[in-house]
Design a protein around this motif. Structure first.
Motif, PDB file in Angstrom:
ATOM      1  N   PHE B  33       0.832  -1.205   0.000  1.00  0.00           N
ATOM      2  CA  PHE B  33       0.000   0.000   0.000  1.00  0.00           C
ATOM      3  C   PHE B  33       0.858   1.241   0.000  1.00  0.00           C
ATOM      4  O   PHE B  33       0.541   2.235  -0.670  1.00  0.00           O
ATOM      5  CB  PHE B  33      -0.942  -0.001   1.213  1.00  0.00           C
ATOM      6  CG  PHE B  33      -2.238  -0.714   0.976  1.00  0.00           C
ATOM      7  CD1 PHE B  33      -2.534  -1.878   1.649  1.00  0.00           C
ATOM      8  CD2 PHE B  33      -3.160  -0.213   0.072  1.00  0.00           C
ATOM      9  CE1 PHE B  33      -3.728  -2.536   1.431  1.00  0.00           C
ATOM     10  CE2 PHE B  33      -4.350  -0.872  -0.154  1.00  0.00           C
ATOM     11  CZ  PHE B  33      -4.636  -2.045   0.532  1.00  0.00           C
ATOM     12  N   SER B  34       1.929   1.211   0.752  1.00  0.00           N
ATOM     13  CA  SER B  34       2.803   2.378   0.759  1.00  0.00           C
ATOM     14  C   SER B  34       3.472   2.581  -0.586  1.00  0.00           C
ATOM     15  O   SER B  34       3.801   3.709  -0.966  1.00  0.00           O
ATOM     16  CB  SER B  34       3.890   2.226   1.822  1.00  0.00           C
ATOM     17  OG  SER B  34       3.302   1.984   3.059  1.00  0.00           O
ATOM     18  N   LYS B  36       1.938   2.185  -3.236  1.00  0.00           N
ATOM     19  CA  LYS B  36       0.848   2.620  -4.095  1.00  0.00           C
ATOM     20  C   LYS B  36       0.647   1.664  -5.266  1.00  0.00           C
ATOM     21  O   LYS B  36       0.615   2.067  -6.426  1.00  0.00           O
ATOM     22  CB  LYS B  36       1.091   4.039  -4.624  1.00  0.00           C
ATOM     23  CG  LYS B  36       1.837   4.932  -3.676  1.00  0.00           C
ATOM     24  CD  LYS B  36       0.930   5.855  -2.937  1.00  0.00           C
ATOM     25  CE  LYS B  36       1.665   6.845  -2.043  1.00  0.00           C
ATOM     26  NZ  LYS B  36       2.888   6.453  -1.411  1.00  0.00           N
ATOM     27  N   ILE B  41      -6.133  -1.065  -5.776  1.00  0.00           N
ATOM     28  CA  ILE B  41      -6.936   0.146  -5.807  1.00  0.00           C
ATOM     29  C   ILE B  41      -8.325  -0.080  -5.238  1.00  0.00           C
ATOM     30  O   ILE B  41      -8.897   0.816  -4.605  1.00  0.00           O
ATOM     31  CB  ILE B  41      -7.010   0.687  -7.258  1.00  0.00           C
ATOM     32  CG1 ILE B  41      -7.678   2.054  -7.295  1.00  0.00           C
ATOM     33  CG2 ILE B  41      -7.771  -0.263  -8.149  1.00  0.00           C
ATOM     34  CD1 ILE B  41      -6.809   3.154  -6.851  1.00  0.00           C
ATOM     35  N   VAL B  44      -8.776   0.598  -1.441  1.00  0.00           N
ATOM     36  CA  VAL B  44      -8.560   1.924  -0.871  1.00  0.00           C
ATOM     37  C   VAL B  44      -9.898   2.632  -0.801  1.00  0.00           C
ATOM     38  O   VAL B  44     -10.621   2.693  -1.797  1.00  0.00           O
ATOM     39  CB  VAL B  44      -7.570   2.710  -1.742  1.00  0.00           C
ATOM     40  CG1 VAL B  44      -7.481   4.136  -1.244  1.00  0.00           C
ATOM     41  CG2 VAL B  44      -6.227   2.046  -1.733  1.00  0.00           C
ATOM     42  N   TYR B  62      -3.235   9.190  -2.974  1.00  0.00           N
ATOM     43  CA  TYR B  62      -1.978   8.718  -2.394  1.00  0.00           C
ATOM     44  C   TYR B  62      -2.024   8.775  -0.878  1.00  0.00           C
ATOM     45  O   TYR B  62      -1.544   7.875  -0.183  1.00  0.00           O
ATOM     46  CB  TYR B  62      -0.801   9.565  -2.910  1.00  0.00           C
ATOM     47  CG  TYR B  62      -0.296   9.150  -4.262  1.00  0.00           C
ATOM     48  CD1 TYR B  62       0.893   9.673  -4.774  1.00  0.00           C
ATOM     49  CD2 TYR B  62      -0.973   8.227  -5.038  1.00  0.00           C
ATOM     50  CE1 TYR B  62       1.363   9.299  -6.004  1.00  0.00           C
ATOM     51  CE2 TYR B  62      -0.530   7.855  -6.272  1.00  0.00           C
ATOM     52  CZ  TYR B  62       0.658   8.391  -6.761  1.00  0.00           C
ATOM     53  OH  TYR B  62       1.123   8.024  -7.998  1.00  0.00           O
ATOM     54  N   TYR B  65      -3.925   5.916   0.308  1.00  0.00           N
ATOM     55  CA  TYR B  65      -3.090   4.716   0.233  1.00  0.00           C
ATOM     56  C   TYR B  65      -2.213   4.608   1.465  1.00  0.00           C
ATOM     57  O   TYR B  65      -2.074   3.566   2.102  1.00  0.00           O
ATOM     58  CB  TYR B  65      -2.190   4.785  -1.007  1.00  0.00           C
ATOM     59  CG  TYR B  65      -2.653   3.972  -2.192  1.00  0.00           C
ATOM     60  CD1 TYR B  65      -3.126   4.588  -3.333  1.00  0.00           C
ATOM     61  CD2 TYR B  65      -2.563   2.592  -2.183  1.00  0.00           C
ATOM     62  CE1 TYR B  65      -3.528   3.863  -4.424  1.00  0.00           C
ATOM     63  CE2 TYR B  65      -2.963   1.848  -3.273  1.00  0.00           C
ATOM     64  CZ  TYR B  65      -3.452   2.486  -4.400  1.00  0.00           C
ATOM     65  OH  TYR B  65      -3.851   1.764  -5.483  1.00  0.00           O
ATOM     66  N   ASN B  66      -1.571   5.761   1.793  1.00  0.00           N
ATOM     67  CA  ASN B  66      -0.656   5.734   2.939  1.00  0.00           C
ATOM     68  C   ASN B  66      -1.389   5.397   4.218  1.00  0.00           C
ATOM     69  O   ASN B  66      -0.890   4.652   5.071  1.00  0.00           O
ATOM     70  CB  ASN B  66       0.029   7.100   3.100  1.00  0.00           C
ATOM     71  CG  ASN B  66       1.159   7.242   2.111  1.00  0.00           C
ATOM     72  OD1 ASN B  66       1.730   6.256   1.669  1.00  0.00           O
ATOM     73  ND2 ASN B  66       1.487   8.477   1.755  1.00  0.00           N
TER      74      ASN B  66
END
Lengths: 843, 101
Positions: B33-34, B36, B41, B44, B62, B65-66
């Protein structure tokens, strides 16, 4: 030669065992486990065999051992579980020990029970005295009084009593609580008021002697007038199983009795403690050797069973037995016999002789811990015929591979491989090896199979690019997806379109194939399944044809073996037509698939010919008006079709006609008897007749011509029928088996979809939560995901894929070459006897 | 001190297995996930407004995502704790078994 490709060469041997050393020789043979004994007394009842008394003694010893084990378990002593392997001694050694032990134990147990009964009675008596003391102290209400008041004979209220001259009697005792009310009512009705019953419950639980359970008892005291009433009361007390104790007449007597009881109870307790200790000691000592004895008795019984299979020779001094033995192990058998003779100190040696035989020997294939799993799954369908090609060494690779094609997930394969690897690492751990759980044993025995299945699944997971239903982007996708390269499905407004198309015909979109496996971008594509289905179906058909062709080729393995088996005629009359039929039709299909993959690209995708239509038209001998796959296709297809159709009658009639021609040819050439004899002496003729006999299952061929002639006449009908069935089975089987391989596609699709559903329904919920507390939601969600993955995707899907891969091997692959009509070689070996307690159902 | 043992040997072994698996898998998910990854997708939690109201186009996504990545790492840390507890239970079980026999 111990080889996995074919079963071992076996021979029938005769063992001559001297009577004195027979026991030791067979013990040695059992330790080494080389031979299988044949029953030489099949018509003898098991009660009439020679060593039936010894077997009875062994069973008596087993009974005593069972009793010992039960006592040890009752006393809660631990049983040491070492790996011992004692040699079987002569029965009389153990028998004496065991009998002594049993006598001692039963005596001690009996004494203990008597003491305990005594203790119970005394305890009850004490309780009774306690409680009735309270009665007496309550006696100020004057329901009745003790004897001293009676003896005073003053002006009292015992008018009625004195008038009748009856004496006051007391009966006291204990009765079980549930019965007290009925007892009271009965007493009232029977004695019509001439008795007075008072009772009170004891607070503690006392042990009921019959059932051993704690029950509540009630102390009662009955006072009555008159002898007859007294007898009635006694009878009623007997009916209700009361424990009666003498009622002390005076207070001093009561205190004396109570003291005396107290000391007696203390003494009894001490004695009981000592007895318990002694019992435990005896059992502890026995528990150390009970395991050894158990194994020794089992070995003894097995040896006597084998001795019963032997027959005595004329002089009654020698036991003869017939064994099946691998030719290579005859030396080891001789050594074992020498060892046995030496141990028993016999003067005459025992020896082994090889004898010729016409029976089919049992099949022995030597395996090690790795190959035994695979050999077992092959044998589960049918044990190989003697000296036939063994499919097991090929199964070691093809089975895990076909499993992996159906299972294909990197993450699941990894978990499976780790689990199997753990089992392999701990395979010598005794606790894992000897559990009683059937399901665990099945998994444990197949640990190498599961390990290979897991490793191959990791590989196919990489190819399918599927890891817990997500693709891994290891090398960078081959598709470029910048904004200007995408076309819209409808119109020009991106916001209104749900799907964007990446058209490989536009330059720059498709840069090249992904180096290993399926491109990860397909995971985001909407038409993913359409693409994957086409790919997997074609792959299944290709794998199926390759696997089946390999099966047909394995027929060659049986050609040059003993004269029992197939002949050179089989090469041209069976193998070639079969192979040609399969390759001309289905091999051509494979060729078309591969050719279309290579020759047509995305540019021609709209107009590329359909393989299915072309294949159908090949059989219908039409040309489809569309584009051809390659120039000259019609001609090639017609040629292949003709070859395939011609090979069918060759397969159907070739072998029977050939045999008929051989037989007739021999008859015509051999007019004279002598000529015939010479002719028959020729090797081909002899072996041909042997082959005939073997196939028809009859015995030796008879030298008389007429009977042979008749036999072969009858056999031709059989031969034609047999070959006809084989042809139909093979040709129709080609079609149906090819379709059957499509299960490789079906199961892999099912697995991928299940995996995706699980992720979307479970894991997705945990990841989508974005509040701060939602983190803690992810933890149980992952736990649930893990449990469901293991139970549904690993266990259920794993078993399903295992089953289907197994079926593909058993039916589609082995049908082509394997007959599996043999008997498995089961040697006399002590290692094969169940060696742990639990196997025998001992408590 | 009352016994700290609250689950049997098999339950503790399951606990250890799931913890190890959880740590590894959640750790890797956090890393992906980090990084991306596009394949994730769907997981998220973005909405239509996030995309529409974004001033600097991928930054909103983004940051989401983080966030999910950090969630995964925290869950992995929780599983480390669960694993440690299970390990203690396994040790206690072994000790109890040793004392009985």
């Amino acid at each position: 030669m111990g080889s996995l490709f074919r079963s071992e060469d076996m021979c029938l041997a005769q063992l001559f065992l001297q009577a004195g050393s027979a026991y030791d020789c067979i013990s040695e043979l059992g330790e080494t486990g080389l031979v299988e004994f044949r029953d030489l007394n099949p018509s003898v009842n098991c009660f009439q065999r020679k060593f039936v008394n010894e077997i009875k003694r062994c069973e008596e010893m087993e009974r005593i051992l069972g009793f010992l084990l039960r006592e040890i378990k009752k006393a809660d002593l631990p049983l040491p579980d070492r790996d011992v392997n004692p040699v079987a001694p002569l029965p009389k050694h153990i028998m004496e020990q065991l009998q002594r032990l049993e006598a001692e134990l039963s005596e001690v147990t009996r004494n203990k029970e008597k003491l305990q009964k005594n203790l119970r009675e005394l305890t009850e008596y004490t309780h009774m005295l306690h409680v009735t003391k309270n009665f007496a102290q309550r006696g100020s209400e004057a329901q009745y009084e003790e004897f001293p008041f009676l003896e005073r004979d003053a002006a009292l209220d015992y008018t009625g009593m004195q008038r009748m001259g009856a004496k006051l009697g007391f009966i006291s005792g204990l009765i079980q609580r549930p019965k007290i009310e009925a007892f009271e009512r009965m007493m009232w009705r029977v004695c019509k008021g001439y008795t007075i019953l008072s009772y009170s419950e004891i607070d503690e639980y006392l042990e009921d002697p019959d059932t051993g359970e704690p029950t509540k008892s009630v102390v009662f005291l009955i006072s009555y007038w008159g002898e007859l009433i007294g007898q009635k009361v006694k009878k009623i007390c007997d009916c209700y199983h009361c424990h009666l104790y003498p009622y002390p007449s005076s207070r001093e007597e009561r205190t004396d009795v109570v003291e005396g009881l107290g000391t007696r109870i203390q003494d009894l307790n001490t004695v009981l403690l000592r007895t318990d200790d002694y019992l435990r000691q005896v059992l502890k000592k026995a528990s150390e050797s009970v395991y050894t004895w158990y194994i020794e008795v089992k070995k003894m019984k097995a040896i006597y069973y084998v001795l019963n299979l032997c027959s005595l020779d004329v002089t009654n001094k020698c036991l003869i037995s017939e064994v099946w033995c691998p030719v290579g192990d005859l030396g080891a058998v001789r050594q074992a016999l020498e060892e046995g003779s030496r141990k028993s100190g016999a003067t005459l040696p025992s020896f082994v002789n090889r004898i010729p035989s016409n029976d089919t020997p049992p099949t022995l294939i030597k395996t090690n811990k790795f190959t035994s799993g695979f050999q077992n799954i092959v044998d589960a369908y049918g044990v190989g015929t003697y000296r036939e090609v063994n499919p097991a060494p090929f199964t070691i690779i093809t089975f895990p591979f076909l499993f992996a094609v159906m299972f294909g997930d990197l993450g699941h394969g990894l978990i499976m491989a780790v689990f199997a690897f753990w089992m392999v690492l701990y395979e010598n751990n005794r606790k894992l090896k000897n559990t009683r759980n059937e399901i665990w044993n099945t998994f444990f025995e197949g640990r190498y199979i599961i390990l290979l299945m897991g490793l191959f699944s990791i590989y196919t997971g990489l190819i399918y690019n599927d890891c817990f239903s997500k693709s891994l982007n290891l090398f960078g996708s081959g598709w470029r997806y910048t904004h200007r390269l995408m076309t819209r499905a409808w119109g020009s407004d991106i916001a209104a379109n749900r799907f964007l198309i990446l058209d490989p015909n536009i330059t720059g979109v498709f840069k090249g194939p992904y180096p290993l496996g399926i491109d990860p971008i397909w995971n985001l594509a909407n038409n993913r399944l359409t693409f994957l289905n086409s790919y997997k179906m074609k792959m299944s058909v290709i794998l199926g044809i390759v696997h089946m062709s390999f099966g047909v080729v394995l027929i060659l393995g049986d050609l040059n073996v003993c004269c029992h088996f197939r002949k050179k005629s089989n090469l041209y009359l069976v193998f070639l037509p079969e192979l040609l039929f399969m390759w001309c039709l289905f091999g051509y299909l494979v060729f078309m698939v591969v050719y279309k993959w290579l020759a047509f690209s995305a540019a021609e995708s709209k107009t590329a010919p359909s393989i299915l239509i072309h294949f159908i038209n090949m059989f219908l001998m039409q040309s489809s008006g569309n584009q051809l796959l390659y120039p000259g296709q019609i001609g090639v297809q017609g040629f292949l079709l003709v070859i395939a159709l011609l090979s069918v009658p060759v397969l159907l009639l070739g072998k029977p006609l050939y045999l008929y021609w051989l037989h007739n040819g021999s008859q015509r050439l051999g007019m004279y008897r002598g000529y015939e004899r010479v002719r028959r002496g020729s090797e081909e003729e002899l072996s041909l007749m042997h082959a005939q006999d073997m196939e028809e299952g009859s015995g030796h061929s008879d030298p008389s011509t007429s009977r042979e002639h008749q036999k072969e006449q009858i056999n031709f009908g059989d031969e034609f029928l047999h070959q006809g069935i084989h042809t139909i089975e093979y040709c129709l089987g080609c079609v149906s088996n090819t379709a059957s391989y499509l299960r490789l596609w079906a199961l892999s699709l099912a697995h991928a979809q299940l995996s995706e559903v699980l992720w979307r329904m479970v894991m997705h919920l945990g990841l989508r939560v974005d509040t701060s507390l939602g983190v803690l939601f992810l933890v149980p969600v992952f736990g649930l995901f893990a449990v469901l993955t293991v139970s549904i995707l690993l266990v259920m899907e794993g078993l399903s894929a295992f089953l289907h891969a197994l079926r593909l091997h058993w039916v589609e692959f082995q049908n082509k070459f394997y007959s599996g009509n043999g008997i498995k070689f089961s040697p006399f070996s002590f290692a094969l006897l169940a060696s742990s307690f639990d196997h025998d159902g001992f408590p | 001190m009352p016994s700290l043992l609250f689950c049997g040997p098999k339950m503790a072994a399951c606990g250890i297995v799931i913890s190890i698996w959880g740590v590894i898998m959640l750790g890797m998910l956090g890393i992906f996930f980090s990084a991306k990854s596009a394949v994730l997708i769907e997981d998220v939690p973005f909405t239509e407004e996030d995309i529409r109201n974004d001033k600097f186009p991928p930054q909103a996504i983004y940051s989401l995502y983080n966030q999910v990545g950090i969630n995964c790492f925290i869950a992995a840390a929780v599983y480390v704790a669960v694993g440690a507890v299970s390990l203690c239970q396994v040790r206690l079980n072994k000790r109890q078994e040793y004392m009985v026999t």
